[in-house]
Design an enzyme around this catalytic site. Structure first.
Site, PDB file in Angstrom:
ATOM      1  N   GLY A 103      33.544  13.841 -63.655  1.00  0.00           N
ATOM      2  CA  GLY A 103      33.226  12.588 -64.337  1.00  0.00           C
ATOM      3  C   GLY A 103      31.845  12.584 -64.961  1.00  0.00           C
ATOM      4  O   GLY A 103      31.525  11.703 -65.756  1.00  0.00           O
ATOM      5  N   HIS A 364      14.997 -20.889 -94.285  1.00  0.00           N
ATOM      6  CA  HIS A 364      13.963 -20.791 -93.255  1.00  0.00           C
ATOM      7  C   HIS A 364      14.178 -21.755 -92.090  1.00  0.00           C
ATOM      8  O   HIS A 364      14.562 -22.904 -92.277  1.00  0.00           O
ATOM      9  CB  HIS A 364      12.559 -21.053 -93.809  1.00  0.00           C
ATOM     10  N   ALA A 424      14.993 -35.509 -96.870  1.00  0.00           N
ATOM     11  CA  ALA A 424      14.208 -34.748 -95.891  1.00  0.00           C
ATOM     12  C   ALA A 424      13.879 -35.623 -94.686  1.00  0.00           C
ATOM     13  O   ALA A 424      13.603 -36.812 -94.828  1.00  0.00           O
ATOM     14  CB  ALA A 424      12.931 -34.232 -96.531  1.00  0.00           C
TER      15      ALA A 424
HETATM   16  C1  UD1 Z   1      30.404  21.790 -59.968  1.00  0.00           C
HETATM   17  C2  UD1 Z   1      31.113  23.118 -59.715  1.00  0.00           C
HETATM   18  C3  UD1 Z   1      30.427  24.216 -60.522  1.00  0.00           C
HETATM   19  C4  UD1 Z   1      30.419  23.842 -61.984  1.00  0.00           C
HETATM   20  C5  UD1 Z   1      29.806  22.471 -62.201  1.00  0.00           C
HETATM   21  C6  UD1 Z   1      29.988  22.024 -63.621  1.00  0.00           C
HETATM   22  C7  UD1 Z   1      32.036  23.104 -57.457  1.00  0.00           C
HETATM   23  C8  UD1 Z   1      31.834  23.512 -56.052  1.00  0.00           C
HETATM   24  N1  UD1 Z   1      31.067  23.436 -58.306  1.00  0.00           N
HETATM   25  O1  UD1 Z   1      29.076  21.910 -59.487  1.00  0.00           O
HETATM   26  O2  UD1 Z   1      31.110  25.446 -60.347  1.00  0.00           O
HETATM   27  O3  UD1 Z   1      29.732  24.826 -62.733  1.00  0.00           O
HETATM   28  O4  UD1 Z   1      30.445  21.499 -61.355  1.00  0.00           O
HETATM   29  O5  UD1 Z   1      29.278  20.858 -63.875  1.00  0.00           O
HETATM   30  O6  UD1 Z   1      33.052  22.534 -57.789  1.00  0.00           O
HETATM   31  N2  UD1 Z   1      32.188  14.967 -56.458  1.00  0.00           N
HETATM   32  C9  UD1 Z   1      32.974  14.140 -55.677  1.00  0.00           C
HETATM   33  N3  UD1 Z   1      32.959  14.318 -54.332  1.00  0.00           N
HETATM   34  C10 UD1 Z   1      32.234  15.276 -53.718  1.00  0.00           C
HETATM   35  C11 UD1 Z   1      31.449  16.114 -54.520  1.00  0.00           C
HETATM   36  C12 UD1 Z   1      31.439  15.938 -55.898  1.00  0.00           C
HETATM   37  O7  UD1 Z   1      33.652  13.252 -56.187  1.00  0.00           O
HETATM   38  O8  UD1 Z   1      32.319  15.374 -52.496  1.00  0.00           O
HETATM   39  C13 UD1 Z   1      32.223  14.786 -57.909  1.00  0.00           C
HETATM   40  C14 UD1 Z   1      30.878  14.399 -58.492  1.00  0.00           C
HETATM   41  O9  UD1 Z   1      30.773  12.988 -58.590  1.00  0.00           O
HETATM   42  C15 UD1 Z   1      30.888  15.036 -59.864  1.00  0.00           C
HETATM   43  C16 UD1 Z   1      31.817  16.223 -59.699  1.00  0.00           C
HETATM   44  O10 UD1 Z   1      32.548  16.007 -58.522  1.00  0.00           O
HETATM   45  O11 UD1 Z   1      31.424  14.179 -60.852  1.00  0.00           O
HETATM   46  C17 UD1 Z   1      31.043  17.517 -59.602  1.00  0.00           C
HETATM   47  O12 UD1 Z   1      30.220  17.480 -58.454  1.00  0.00           O
HETATM   48  P1  UD1 Z   1      28.736  18.015 -58.469  1.00  0.00           P
HETATM   49  O13 UD1 Z   1      28.166  17.832 -57.120  1.00  0.00           O
HETATM   50  O14 UD1 Z   1      27.988  17.452 -59.622  1.00  0.00           O
HETATM   51  O15 UD1 Z   1      29.032  19.579 -58.681  1.00  0.00           O
HETATM   52  P2  UD1 Z   1      28.075  20.647 -59.324  1.00  0.00           P
HETATM   53  O16 UD1 Z   1      27.055  21.051 -58.331  1.00  0.00           O
HETATM   54  O17 UD1 Z   1      27.612  20.172 -60.644  1.00  0.00           O
END
Ligand code: UD1
Ligand code: CA
Length: 462
Positions: A103, A364, A424
């Site tokens: 997202g 105005h 006026a």
């Molecule tokens: C993740 C990927 C990475 C990739 C990157 C791209 C994994 C382990 N890693 O890393 O390979 O290059 O995205 O941007 O998948 N989220 C949840 N619940 C959780 C954890 C995360 O809903 O428990 C959602 C976050 O809100 C986010 C998305 O998953 O929208 C990605 O999570 P984030 O922690 O940002 O992953 P990255 O470290 O960016």
């Protein structure tokens, strides 16, 4: 036809945003990142969507109402764990393929989604990861290929050795799965990594171990993978989209001599030969005609402007301006306003929920609210339509070619007939017939030598 759904991961707290809102609600050019992701998914023809929420889930649920199903992830245990929360949604929907998206990557687009799906189905892959080659891969999961260039694993930054860190093909976080296989692979993910998280990305090596075919689809649009974890990155993404939108309008014939402070929402339409000056902000659903000058310092929201108009220092919300109008400086058009052809509104004029006929001039310090104004009307300085009596709003009707004298109060509901004049300073409480002059003010008396007799002043000290 295959049945496809999308699961959007949006549970993360986005700690580095320091926000009371879920990270995916952060805006890129006036739209929350989650809306941009949803828009791309819908544009790709996918309407079965499940959003995994977590941090401040209720905000996201209210925001998404009716546009996507949601499931809550009570604890953030990783991207794999997040997808597990949508397992029932996927199983019960009887889908063939599942698209997983982050997202917080707002530039994913419909072409990349559909091209990746074709690649996925044509090759009969169980999993197709959308990858991209980028200059600075820091922080992303790296795409690992073997000697035959076959995709075999994703390694996260935290687990990568020096050599792996040099790989610049990265996981965008967007991927297609065969639904059945996804459900099965989810059950095999372990959290035995340095972060103790269930990584969705581990599904690749698990599938490869089972000799299942997986693929990496390299997106042509490298921006499609960009994500925002901080306000600084949010600003960078904003700037990318802002300049992309500005360039698109320039290429279509719009002049933007200086782009400072110019923010144009990506769905705005602007005609050729229109000039956009600094400090112009066009938010949601604005249509501007040809040969206009908009700005400086003009903010329009859901507003339509015709051809050959000048809007100098104007704020307008949910208003319509027809052709050849000259508005400003310092004009405020509020919702429900329709400004006719060749109308002039000048300094400090506010118009709300009113129709102003063509060639009318409101030059105005005037407030026109809840009124129907004819054509060719002249408003003197400081006219007020008194539309609110403390309980209810009422309308004023002003006929064609009427002349409303300076500082007239029109106490609504009241009608001024065609060609009628108001003197006026009048406070008009009764209808004025066509062609009449209404005078509604105390007749002037001069009391001769009153000051000499009364001496009403203090003696002057200088
Ligand atoms: C993740 C990927 C990475 C990739 C990157 C791209 C994994 C382990 N890693 O890393 O390979 O290059 O995205 O941007 O998948 N989220 C949840 N619940 C959780 C954890 C995360 O809903 O428990 C959602 C976050 O809100 C986010 C998305 O998953 O929208 C990605 O999570 P984030 O922690 O940002 O992953 P990255 O470290 O960016
Ligand atoms: Ca991220």
């Amino acid at each position: 036809m295959a049945r496809n759904c999308a699961v959007i991961l949006a549970g993360g707290e986005g700690t580095r945003m320091h926000s009371q809102k879920p990270k995916v609600m952060a805006e890129i050019l006036f739209r929350p990142m989650i809306d941009r992701v949803l828009g791309a998914v819908n544009k790709a023809g996918i309407y079965d969507i499940c959003v995994v929420t977590g941090y401040k889930a209720e905000i996201l649920e209210a925001h998404l109402e009716g546009r996507a199903a949601t499931v809550r992830q009570a604890q953030r245990l990783g991207t794999g764990h997040a997808v597990m929360q949508a397992a029932d949604y996927i199983r019960e929907g009887g889908f063939d393929n599942v698209l997983i998206l982050n997202g917080d990557a707002p530039f994913i687009d419909a072409f990349t989604i559909t091209d990746a799906l074709k690649y996925h189905t044509n090759n009969r892959f169980v999993q197709t990861v959308i990858s991209a080659k980028i200059d600075d891969p820091y922080g992303y999961g790296r795409i690992i290929r073997n000697k035959s260039y076959n995709f075999v694993a994703i390694v996260e930054e935290a687990s990568a050795d020096a050599e792996t860190k040099r790989i610049n093909e990265i996981n965008s976080g967007a991927m297609w799965f065969q639904a059945d296989t996804l459900l099965r692979l989810l059950g095999q993910i372990r959290n035995d990594n340095s972060k103790g998280e269930y990584y969705l990305t581990d599904t690749v090596s698990i599938a490869v171990k089972e000799n299942l075919p997986v693929g990496a689809f390299t997106a042509e649009n490298a921006n499609a993978v960009l994500g925002a974890n901080t306000r600084v990155q949010l600003n960078e993404l904003n700037e990318l989209l802002r300049m992309k939108t500005i360039r698109r309008h320039m290429e279509a014939g719009v002049s933007i001599p200086c782009t400072d402070g110019v923010l144009i929402d990506d769905d705005a339409e602007i005609g050729a030969d229109t000039v956009i000056l600094p400090g112009t902000i066009l938010k949601a659903d604005c249509r501007i005609g040809e040969n206009c000058v908009i700005g400086p310092n003009t903010v329009l929201y859901k507003t339509t402007v015709g051809d050959n108009c000048v809007l100098n220092q104007v704020q307008a919300e949910e208003a319509t301006v027809k052709n050849d109008a000259n508005l400003g400086p310092f004009v405020h058009l509020r919702p429900g306003t329709v400004i006719g052809d060749s109308v002039h509104c000048g300094n400090f004029v506010e118009v709300k929920n009113s129709v102003i006929g063509e060639h009318t001039s409101v030059s105005h310090l005037t407030y026109v609210g809840d009124s129907d104004v004819g054509s060719g009307v002249n408003f003197g300085c400081g006219v007020v339509t008194v539309n609110f009596n403390g309980k209810s709003k009422n309308r004023c009707v002003i006929g064609d070619d009427a002349f409303i004298g300076c500082n007239t109060n029109l106490i609504a509901p009241v009608k001024v007939g065609d060609r009628a004049y108001t003197a006026a300073g009048s406070t008009i409480t009764e209808d004025v017939p066509a062609d009449a002059l209404a005078i509604a003010r105390q007749r002037q008396q001069n009391k001769e030598r009153w000051v000499v007799r009364k001496k009403p002043y203090r003696p002057k000290k200088y």
